[in-house]
Design an enzyme around this catalytic site. Sequence first.
Site, PDB file in Angstrom:
ATOM      1  N   PHE A 144       0.856  -1.189   0.000  1.00 30.81           N
ATOM      2  CA  PHE A 144       0.000   0.000   0.000  1.00 30.81           C
ATOM      3  C   PHE A 144       0.887   1.232   0.000  1.00 30.81           C
ATOM      4  O   PHE A 144       1.763   1.374   0.851  1.00 30.81           O
ATOM      5  CB  PHE A 144      -0.945   0.031   1.216  1.00 30.81           C
ATOM      6  CG  PHE A 144      -1.848   1.238   1.170  1.00 30.81           C
ATOM      7  CD1 PHE A 144      -2.955   1.257   0.327  1.00 30.81           C
ATOM      8  CD2 PHE A 144      -1.571   2.369   1.928  1.00 30.81           C
ATOM      9  CE1 PHE A 144      -3.763   2.382   0.248  1.00 30.81           C
ATOM     10  CE2 PHE A 144      -2.388   3.493   1.852  1.00 30.81           C
ATOM     11  CZ  PHE A 144      -3.492   3.498   1.015  1.00 30.81           C
ATOM     12  N   ASP A 229       9.271   2.331   1.572  1.00 30.42           N
ATOM     13  CA  ASP A 229       8.114   3.077   2.056  1.00 30.42           C
ATOM     14  C   ASP A 229       7.986   2.769   3.545  1.00 30.42           C
ATOM     15  O   ASP A 229       7.444   1.736   3.931  1.00 30.42           O
ATOM     16  CB  ASP A 229       6.858   2.656   1.284  1.00 30.42           C
ATOM     17  CG  ASP A 229       5.607   3.363   1.786  1.00 30.42           C
ATOM     18  OD1 ASP A 229       5.672   4.019   2.849  1.00 30.42           O
ATOM     19  OD2 ASP A 229       4.561   3.241   1.121  1.00 30.42           O
ATOM     20  N   LYS A 258       2.836   9.521   8.225  1.00 28.25           N
ATOM     21  CA  LYS A 258       2.098   9.060   9.401  1.00 28.25           C
ATOM     22  C   LYS A 258       2.601   9.691  10.695  1.00 28.25           C
ATOM     23  O   LYS A 258       2.276  10.839  10.955  1.00 28.25           O
ATOM     24  CB  LYS A 258       2.081   7.530   9.449  1.00 28.25           C
ATOM     25  CG  LYS A 258       1.130   6.954   8.361  1.00 28.25           C
ATOM     26  CD  LYS A 258       0.427   5.688   8.768  1.00 28.25           C
ATOM     27  CE  LYS A 258      -0.793   5.430   7.901  1.00 28.25           C
ATOM     28  NZ  LYS A 258      -0.497   4.807   6.606  1.00 28.25           N
TER      29      LYS A 258
HETATM   30  C1  PLP Z   1      -0.708   5.132   5.149  1.00 25.05           C
HETATM   31  C2  PLP Z   1       0.321   4.739   4.160  1.00 25.05           C
HETATM   32  C3  PLP Z   1       0.526   5.468   2.976  1.00 25.05           C
HETATM   33  C4  PLP Z   1      -0.345   6.616   2.567  1.00 25.05           C
HETATM   34  O1  PLP Z   1      -0.254   7.695   3.431  1.00 25.05           O
HETATM   35  P1  PLP Z   1      -1.299   8.911   3.297  1.00 25.05           P
HETATM   36  O2  PLP Z   1      -0.800   9.895   4.311  1.00 25.05           O
HETATM   37  O3  PLP Z   1      -2.661   8.376   3.606  1.00 25.05           O
HETATM   38  O4  PLP Z   1      -1.201   9.426   1.917  1.00 25.05           O
HETATM   39  C5  PLP Z   1       1.565   5.084   2.158  1.00 25.05           C
HETATM   40  N1  PLP Z   1       2.352   4.045   2.461  1.00 25.05           N
HETATM   41  C6  PLP Z   1       2.179   3.316   3.584  1.00 25.05           C
HETATM   42  C7  PLP Z   1       3.093   2.179   3.876  1.00 25.05           C
HETATM   43  C8  PLP Z   1       1.153   3.625   4.460  1.00 25.05           C
HETATM   44  O5  PLP Z   1       0.955   2.878   5.557  1.00 25.05           O
END
Ligand code: PLP
Length: 408
Positions: A144, A229, A258
């Site tokens: 994600f 990420d 986050k």
């Molecule tokens: C939550 C998340 C995102 C997206 O972050 P947003 O602030 O909602 O755009 C991207 N990568 C990972 C691994 C995440 O957990």
Amino acid sequence: MSKNAEMNNQAIIALSEKHVMKTYARQPVAFVRGKGAYLWDADGKKYLDFLAGIAVNGLGHSHPAITAAVANQAARLIHTSNLFYNQSQAELAELLCKNSFADKAFFCNSGAEANEASVKLARIYQKQKKGEGCFEILTMEKSFHGRTLGMIAATGQDKVKKGFEPLPEGFRHIPYDDLPALAAAVNDKTCAVLLEPVQGEGGVRYHSPGYLQGVRELCQKHSALLIYDEVQSGMGRTGRLFAYELSGVAPDIMSLAKSLGAGLPIGACLATDAVAQAFQPGSHASTFGGNFLVCEAAKAFMGILLSNGFLEQVRKNGACLVESLRGLQKKHPFIKEVRGEGLMIGIELEIPGRPLVEAALAEGLVINAAQEKILRLVPPLIIGKREIDEAIEILDDVFARASGGAAG
Ligand SMILES: *Cc1c(COP(=O)(O)O)cnc(C)c1O
């Protein structure tokens, strides 16, 4: 305009249903106040928060250091744009770089934007380094990466893509934690490999030992960049400042967001000097990115994260929570697996998680499900034995009633 009268849960829900787009299947609760690991809803009910705004509120709610940093900065200067220099931003960049593989930071406002910056940086770097055709980014199944058009293309889950086609090209998904699959997919035209060192939304999935080392070697062999990420797994979540420290394999580029701002919206793309130089004035931008307010919050958070014994405490409490959950696993056989490092914990079930999330909420415990049959616990990093015991007691009860339901 005068301040509206305070509303109860039902009134807030009704107003939201009328005027807020329905992009979420929300729980029927509106929180109005928080302190430490606890939240209160608009009807006055108290909850233990083991979700922390989806791994955002690292210090819980209303932490005095964050409150003070935000209040002081708000009274002084909030925003001037990135057309000028900014001490708070420079100091935060220094803190992030000094404590990671990176030399340079770019600031934005969210996880998706951090990943957009990371992918754009990799693309422009490789265009100069390897040439025009080398744009493909390999990403992982069940990954994600956010909800922009670029990041739904990058995300390895069909459910986020459906209905939004055509999507940007140049992303290919391969199985996570599978070196032979990566070896078969990576070639001299590969721009970068993008992966989460711990998959969050995909179900709190940890890779096998040696995996990142293998990924790194394949990237090296084909001059592909390695992008992590760490939007969810970073900033102390796994009991290390960054999850990649668990394996010791550093990337070339890394995305953060986050919990970076302890609740304020800030994202960052970090990179080595060798890669970061590909961004020049005009390459990329963000109006709000890294303004004074969010950077002061992030600096205050990092100060605490890096203080003596803090991360050690996260590891200790995480181990204690995982052990207690494994105790519950023995009592409730529909629990397939409990996995976690630090306070990034997944509970894989043989039954759907959503009814358990709802039952826990009714009993005053906030958790959620990442994927249909996986419960996710990402509590504030400041929890201790008392909060762990309380959560375990509620979960034991919720699980007992679920097995009762399953048996009857
Ligand atoms: C939550 C998340 C995102 C997206 O972050 P947003 O602030 O909602 O755009 C991207 N990568 C990972 C691994 C995440 O957990």
